[in-house]
Write a protein that holds these residues in place. Structure first.
Motif: not given
Length: 758
Positions: A463-464, A487-492, A540-545, A551-555
């Motif tokens: 998940n991102p 805020v910045k989104a990352t993914d492993r 906030v929700e983040v969705v990868d490509s 996706s993941s949700t962060t408070t």
């Protein structure tokens, strides 16, 4: 010619000179001068000339006479200078004599001074005058060669080539024939010549080192050249003939055979093809040509200038087991015509190569295998296949295995097919490298290895994640539209990082703007914040490509702060009910508190137990149950007595005497005062032992001389006793217990039968 002959030759000349000198000296008034003798009259009335004396003449002998026109009967002659008085003497009349044999080679002339002395006054009549005595030479020295002479000449040199120069030395006078020399060759005159200067030259132009490389020539030196007489000497000189390349190099044999193992490496040496060349090694310059298979074999010169057959590429017995070819040898720089041109020369040789079969290890089709597989592929998913075969004609079967036992890839030992054996996670290991060993199924079990690389391909299984760039907070005075953070989104996972960032729940106070570069800005929608509500939450929700998308949700917690106009200095009030501690952290804190409480309780209980034990020890006054006394009166005695300390403890309990168990010691009846003193003494000793820093452990009590006035037994010393044994009362022995029963029977009245109970 001997010395007598030489004397006869020189005698006429010497006699002539002496005769003329005598005539001149005998006629002092003569005015004529003899030009041949070069006589003249000096102003000081001395008549002089250079005098000659013959060397090697036996002394003494008269050879000259001094004369002055001032001499008379009262005058005498004296001489000074080289050898005066020792080699040369003069009598009063002026006759000069030689007293030693003269050697011209040691000293050829002497300079002396003559004086005329008046014997009456011992004064010089005339001034002193110098004159010379010259030693005439005799041919009394032989020519001498002062060194060994060695020369050299190149073979096939032209006629007249200078080889060397020989010189001799003659110590006779070089201005006379006695010191002049002439040279002569005593042998080798057909090959060499020598001139009057000692120069040896070649007489021919066909000297051949291969036939004779050295000559010994005798050279004679003689003085008095041109005459039959004279002294001679000889020496032997060495002449070396130097080599040139005037012989062709050829093979010694016409056929050469070699055996070569098929595993011989490239550039390995096969064998030596010896050449025949009579020239010296430095003048050999052969070259070789392989007429067939030049890409497989090559011939080079070794240090001895022979042919060294070399392997250019590896051989394979299964493909070709024999080779037959021809090698040709040539040589450049030969001095033509070659000396061996008329001989039967082997310029070409046939070479036979036999390839020897060996048992070779298995041969993989590839030295390195590269495969790829997706992460988290199911167990037994196919990865790839390796293959090896036996290169020998036997063609044995092959067995495969992976050397690393922890490798997550398994291999079929027969087919070489590899499958997944453990779960693969690209985020942990993205590439595997291991070695596969192939073993021949024969008794030798030859092995070979190949490297296998497995690349783990990524799938979208993570998940991102969303992280804040710096601290995000709202100021009380922030107007709408103020950007308060990013805020910045990352993914492993390994894919193109294109994320969609949006609000998972609508927010009245804030908006989220996706910057399309994997970041998003948080902007104030409605201002007028109040610290009475110090904390806001933004989901906030983040969705990868990836595929499938994840996706993941962060408070995001946004505190309200008091800030200056530049939002640089701010103060944020902590939320009263906010708690950032996780469940696991709380559990850890509770466990730590419980552990500390248990330790405190155990410590308190231990303190109480120690105090209680101290009270009990104060009452009992003893911590061990037996006293051992050692009879130390004698140096070697080993008598010991053991006493039950429990009797002492029982004696302190209200005076009641408790009987010991059967087999132990009897109780002792003591007055109460004595019991109290004993207990006190033991406690004091124990306290001293506990607080004595420098002393050792106080495990045994040694009490000596405890016999004060309150002792039950009194004193056993007879120093202060004035009574006899009859006046002593031994009934007290009955009170000391069963151990003193026998002593009481001997000295006192026997106790009653019911006094002690056992």
């Amino acid at each position: 010619m001997g010395p007598s002959a030489r004397g006869l030759i020189m005698l006429p000349m010497t006699c002539l000179l002496l005769f003329g000198l005598t005539l001149s000296l005998a006629s002092p008034g003569a005015k004529s001068e003899t030009s041949s003798l070069s006589l003249q009259r000096h102003k000081r009335h001395w008549v002089w000339n250079s005098f000659y004396v013959q060397e090697e003449r036996d002394p003494p002998y008269h050879f000259m006479k001094l004369h002055s026109n001032k001499s008379n009967i009262y005058t005498i002659y004296k001489i000074d200078g080289d050898g005066a008085g020792k080699i040369f003497t003069v009598d009063p009349s002026g006759d000069v004599y030689a007293q030693e044999k003269l050697d011209r080679e040691k000293k050829s002339s002497y300079r002396l001074k003559a004086r005329l002395i008046d014997t009456r006054t011992n004064q010089q009549v005339d001034n002193e005058e110098e004159f010379d005595i010259n030693v005439s030479d005799l041919n009394d020295n032989n020519p001498v060669f002062l060194q060994d002479f060695k020369g050299s000449v190149v073979e096939r040199s032209p006629k007249g080539t200078l080889v060397m120069t020989v010189t001799a030395t003659d110590y006779d006078d070089p201005t006379t024939p006695n010191g002049n020399l002439e040279y002569k060759l005593l042998n080798g005159t057909d090959l060499f010549t020598i001139d009057e200067g000692g120069n040896i030259r070649t007489r021919i132009d066909y000297l051949d080192r291969e036939k004779q490389s050295m000559y010994k020539i005798s050279v004679q030196a003689k003085d008095m050249p041109g005459m039959n007489s004279g002294n001679i000497n000889s020496t032997t000189v060495t002449i070396n003939v130097l080599d040139i390349n005037d012989n062709m190099a050829v093979f010694k044999k016409s056929i050469y055979s070699f055996n070569v193992k098929e595993d011989a490496k490239q550039n390995s040496k096969i064998g030596i093809m010896e050449l025949e060349d009579r020239d010296e090694e430095q003048n050999k310059d052969p070259s070789f040509t392989v007429l067939e298979f030049p890409q497989v074999f090559m011939v080079v010169k070794n240090p001895m200038k022979d042919g060294l057959l070399t392997l250019m590429q590896e051989l394979d017995y299964e493909k070709k087991d024999t080779y037959n070819f021809v090698i040709e040898v040539k040589e450049s720089g030969i001095r033509e015509p070659a000396d061996n041109r008329h001989e039967n020369l082997i310029k070409r040789a046939e070479v036979m190569i036999n390839v020897i079969d060996i048992d070779e290890p298995p041969l993989f089709t590839e030295p390195i295998y590269n495969f790829s597989i997706k992460e988290h592929s199911p167990i037994k998913t196919l990865v790839g296949k390796v293959s090896a075969k036996d290169p020998d004609r036997a063609n044995f079967a092959i067995q495969y295995h992976i050397d690393d036992q922890n490798c997550p890839i398994a291999i079929d030992p027969t087919t070489g097919v590899m499958t997944v054996a453990k779960d693969l996670d690209r985020e942990l290991v993205d590439q595997l490298e291991f070695t596969v060993t192939a073993v021949e199924a024969n008794p030798k079990g030859l092995k070979s290895q190949a490297l296998v690389k497995v690349f783990v391909l990524d799938i979208n299984d993570n998940n991102p994640q969303l992280t804040a760039e710096g601290m995000i907070f709202a100021c009380e005075a922030d107007p709408p539209g103020t950007i308060i953070g990013r805020v910045k989104a990352t993914d492993r996972d390994e894919h193109k990082e294109v994320f969609t960032i949006r609000l998972a729940k609508p927010s009245y106070n804030f908006t989220l703007t996706d910057n399309k570069d994997n970041t998003a800005n948080i902007t104030v929608r409605h201002g007028d914040f109040n610290q009475d509500d110090p904390l806001y939450h933004l989901v906030v929700e983040v969705v990868d490509s990836g595929y499938p998308t994840r996706s993941s949700t962060t408070t995001i917690d946004i505190p309200v702060c008091s800030c200056d106009s530049n939002r640089k200095n701010y103060y944020c009030k902590a939320a009263p009910t906010a708690s950032n501690a996780s469940f696991h952290a709380l559990i850890a804190i509770i466990l730590c508190i419980l552990t500390i409480l248990v330790i405190v309780i155990l410590f308190i209980l231990r303190k109480r137990w120690q105090k209680k034990a101290a009270v009990i020890l104060g009452k009992n006054g003893e911590i061990h149950e037996q006293l051992v006394s050692y009879d130390e009166e004698g140096g070697g005695e080993m008598d010991t007595n053991g006493y039950d300390v429990s009797i002492l403890n029982s004696a302190r309990n209200d005076g009641a005497v408790l009987p010991p168990p059967p087999g132990v010691y009897a109780a002792v009846n003591k007055p109460p005062a004595v019991r109290r003193d004993m207990a006190t003494m033991i406690e004091v000793k124990k306290d001293e032992a506990d607080h004595e820093r420098d002393g050792g452990p106080y495990d045994t009590l040694h009490i000596y001389g405890y016999e004060g006035p309150e002792s039950l037994v009194g004193s056993f010393s007879s120093l202060e006793s004035r009574s006899d044994d009859a006046s002593l009362d031994y009934d007290i022995l009955n009170d000391w217990g069963p151990r003193f029963k026998t002593l009481a029977e001997l000295y006192g009245i026997e106790p009653s039968e019911n006094q002690y109970t056992y």
